[in-house]
Design a protein around this motif. Structure first.
Motif, mmCIF file in Angstrom:
data_model
loop_
_atom_site.group_PDB
_atom_site.id
_atom_site.type_symbol
_atom_site.label_atom_id
_atom_site.label_comp_id
_atom_site.label_asym_id
_atom_site.label_seq_id
_atom_site.Cartn_x
_atom_site.Cartn_y
_atom_site.Cartn_z
ATOM 1 N N ARG A 20 0.838 -1.199 0.000
ATOM 2 C CA ARG A 20 0.000 0.000 0.000
ATOM 3 C C ARG A 20 0.875 1.253 0.000
ATOM 4 N NH1 ARG A 20 -4.917 0.108 3.871
ATOM 5 N NH2 ARG A 20 -5.714 -0.989 2.053
ATOM 6 N N PHE A 21 0.553 2.193 -0.881
ATOM 7 C CA PHE A 21 1.230 3.482 -0.958
ATOM 8 C C PHE A 21 0.226 4.544 -0.527
ATOM 9 C CE2 PHE A 21 3.255 0.634 -3.900
ATOM 10 C CZ PHE A 21 4.600 0.936 -3.838
ATOM 11 N N ALA A 22 0.396 5.087 0.676
ATOM 12 C CA ALA A 22 -0.547 6.063 1.229
ATOM 13 C C ALA A 22 0.057 7.464 1.200
ATOM 14 C CB ALA A 22 -0.927 5.685 2.661
ATOM 15 N N LYS A 73 8.726 -10.861 -6.695
ATOM 16 C CA LYS A 73 8.561 -9.504 -7.216
ATOM 17 C C LYS A 73 8.154 -8.548 -6.089
ATOM 18 C CE LYS A 73 9.092 -8.285 -10.712
ATOM 19 N NZ LYS A 73 10.251 -7.604 -11.354
ATOM 20 N N HIS A 74 7.306 -9.012 -5.182
ATOM 21 C CA HIS A 74 6.893 -8.205 -4.027
ATOM 22 C C HIS A 74 8.112 -7.773 -3.221
ATOM 23 C CE1 HIS A 74 5.853 -8.011 0.320
ATOM 24 N NE2 HIS A 74 4.790 -7.357 -0.091
ATOM 25 N N ASP A 75 9.001 -8.740 -2.916
ATOM 26 C CA ASP A 75 10.192 -8.431 -2.120
ATOM 27 C C ASP A 75 11.148 -7.523 -2.895
ATOM 28 O OD1 ASP A 75 9.095 -10.059 -0.209
ATOM 29 O OD2 ASP A 75 10.349 -11.794 -0.673
ATOM 30 N N ASP A 76 11.239 -7.726 -4.201
ATOM 31 C CA ASP A 76 12.117 -6.904 -5.035
ATOM 32 C C ASP A 76 11.648 -5.448 -5.045
ATOM 33 O OD1 ASP A 76 14.186 -6.387 -7.027
ATOM 34 O OD2 ASP A 76 12.536 -6.239 -8.449
ATOM 35 N N ILE A 77 10.343 -5.240 -5.148
ATOM 36 C CA ILE A 77 9.797 -3.882 -5.167
ATOM 37 C C ILE A 77 9.996 -3.189 -3.820
ATOM 38 C CG2 ILE A 77 7.672 -2.538 -5.381
ATOM 39 C CD1 ILE A 77 9.034 -3.609 -7.996
ATOM 40 N N LEU A 78 9.888 -3.929 -2.741
ATOM 41 C CA LEU A 78 10.148 -3.342 -1.427
ATOM 42 C C LEU A 78 11.594 -2.850 -1.333
ATOM 43 C CD1 LEU A 78 8.336 -5.581 1.222
ATOM 44 C CD2 LEU A 78 7.838 -3.213 0.615
ATOM 45 N N ARG A 79 12.523 -3.640 -1.841
ATOM 46 C CA ARG A 79 13.932 -3.218 -1.825
ATOM 47 C C ARG A 79 14.127 -1.959 -2.662
ATOM 48 N NH1 ARG A 79 14.811 -8.917 -1.899
ATOM 49 N NH2 ARG A 79 14.819 -8.924 -4.185
ATOM 50 N N ARG A 80 13.499 -1.899 -3.817
ATOM 51 C CA ARG A 80 13.628 -0.711 -4.664
ATOM 52 C C ARG A 80 12.990 0.505 -3.997
ATOM 53 N NH1 ARG A 80 12.215 -2.706 -10.862
ATOM 54 N NH2 ARG A 80 13.498 -4.594 -10.851
ATOM 55 N N ALA A 81 11.843 0.305 -3.356
ATOM 56 C CA ALA A 81 11.153 1.417 -2.696
ATOM 57 C C ALA A 81 12.002 1.981 -1.565
ATOM 58 C CB ALA A 81 9.797 0.951 -2.165
ATOM 59 N N ARG A 82 12.694 1.129 -0.829
ATOM 60 C CA ARG A 82 13.578 1.591 0.241
ATOM 61 C C ARG A 82 14.752 2.381 -0.336
ATOM 62 N NH1 ARG A 82 12.617 -3.878 2.440
ATOM 63 N NH2 ARG A 82 11.298 -3.688 4.297
ATOM 64 N N ALA A 83 15.239 1.926 -1.476
ATOM 65 C CA ALA A 83 16.407 2.577 -2.082
ATOM 66 C C ALA A 83 16.110 4.000 -2.536
ATOM 67 C CB ALA A 83 16.912 1.742 -3.260
ATOM 68 N N VAL A 84 14.874 4.255 -2.993
ATOM 69 C CA VAL A 84 14.516 5.593 -3.500
ATOM 70 C C VAL A 84 13.540 6.300 -2.567
ATOM 71 C CG1 VAL A 84 14.928 4.907 -5.887
ATOM 72 C CG2 VAL A 84 12.631 4.663 -4.921
ATOM 73 N N GLY A 85 13.401 5.787 -1.342
ATOM 74 C CA GLY A 85 12.398 6.316 -0.419
ATOM 75 C C GLY A 85 12.591 7.763 -0.024
ATOM 76 N N TYR A 93 5.044 9.327 0.189
ATOM 77 C CA TYR A 93 4.194 8.160 0.459
ATOM 78 C C TYR A 93 4.697 7.350 1.646
ATOM 79 C CZ TYR A 93 1.807 8.863 -3.982
ATOM 80 O OH TYR A 93 1.054 9.390 -5.006
ATOM 81 N N GLU A 94 3.745 6.867 2.427
ATOM 82 C CA GLU A 94 4.049 5.890 3.464
ATOM 83 C C GLU A 94 3.704 4.512 2.901
ATOM 84 O OE1 GLU A 94 1.849 6.897 6.935
ATOM 85 O OE2 GLU A 94 3.183 8.545 7.509
ATOM 86 N N ILE A 95 4.573 3.566 3.141
ATOM 87 C CA ILE A 95 4.388 2.236 2.568
ATOM 88 C C ILE A 95 3.970 1.248 3.649
ATOM 89 C CG2 ILE A 95 5.594 0.276 1.541
ATOM 90 C CD1 ILE A 95 7.066 2.122 -0.196
ATOM 91 N N THR A 96 2.918 0.496 3.357
ATOM 92 C CA THR A 96 2.422 -0.532 4.259
ATOM 93 C C THR A 96 2.500 -1.880 3.556
ATOM 94 O OG1 THR A 96 0.873 1.014 5.279
ATOM 95 C CG2 THR A 96 0.470 -1.318 5.642
ATOM 96 N N ILE A 97 3.082 -2.843 4.208
ATOM 97 C CA ILE A 97 3.140 -4.198 3.675
ATOM 98 C C ILE A 97 1.855 -4.911 4.073
ATOM 99 C CG2 ILE A 97 4.421 -6.371 3.665
ATOM 100 C CD1 ILE A 97 6.878 -4.745 4.576
#
Length: 224
Positions: A20-22, A73-85, A93-97
């Motif tokens: 979730r991207f809030a 893919k879910h785990d890969d996107i989380l890693r990318r989101a952290r890298a550009v957070g 955006y706040e990210i919710t798993i």
């Protein structure tokens, strides 16, 4: 970028492979769905349409929920989101798993088809939470093959295999015996009824019917 726990609009059992991207900025206008998809998903996170199972808006939470096809893919996107957070617009955006690591789809096989679903669910409820209704699995011709699919959450158990309490892979409901399996299920021994090893490597002499360590199941004279 903040990783938050589940929010109130998510089913207790979670949503598999979903992020979730809030929007968290009160003074700024949030990105529209198409702009979010183009800039965040395809731009920052390098996702393609083939990667995404579902991309939907959640007006109650002021967010977008993105479900991926695979756990990898879910785990890969989380890693990318952290890298550009820390970069805009991702930083807004706040990210919710929404996925839960203890979520399992349990497949149960009992030869007697007249065993009630309620009895099977009650059995699972002894060691699992949020047990769903049972779905009768069918073959390619449309006939029920005797198997039932049930969604549930493993309970946390520090002493359990992998930190979870696992339901026995072999069990009995009255006179009816059954088996169950699910993804990432630990090895199960049908001799001592314990997880972590298989029958061939078991050093325990224990009867699975009465629990005695004096004999094995084939020599048991107790009522089954």
């Amino acid at each position: 970028m903040v990783l938050n726990p589940l929010t109130r609009s998510v089913p207790g059992i979670g949503l598999a492979n979903t992020i979730r991207f809030a929007w968290k900025e009160k003074e700024l206008e949030p990105l529209g769905r198409e702009t979010f998809g183009r800039i965040i998903l395809m731009g920052n996170l390098k996702l393609t349409v083939k990667d995404v199972f579902c991309f939907q808006g959640n007006s109650l939470e002021g967010a977008y929920d993105v479900a991926l096809y695979t756990e990898e893919k879910h785990d890969d996107i989380l890693r990318r989101a952290r890298a550009v957070g820390g970069e805009r617009p991702m930083s807004h955006y706040e990210i919710t798993i929404l996925a839960k690591n203890n979520f399992r789809v349990v497949t149960i096989n009992i030869y007697n088809p007249y065993v009630k679903d309620e009895e099977v669910r009650a059995f699972l409820g002894r060691c699992m939470d949020n047990v769903s209704s049972a779905r009768h699995l069918k073959d390619s011709l449309g006939f029920w093959n005797g198997r039932r699919g049930i969604q549930a959450l493993l309970r946390e158990d520090p002493k359990g295999h992998g930190g979870y309490l696992h339901p026995p892979a072999m069990f009995s409901l009255g006179a009816d015996r059954g088996t169950l399996f699910y993804a990432r299920q630990p090895p199960f021994c049908r001799r001592c009824m314990a997880y972590g090893h298989i029958f061939a490597s078991c050093s325990t002499r224990k009867c699975r019917f009465c629990g005695s360590e004096e004999h094995e199941a084939r020599d048991c004279d107790k009522p089954k």
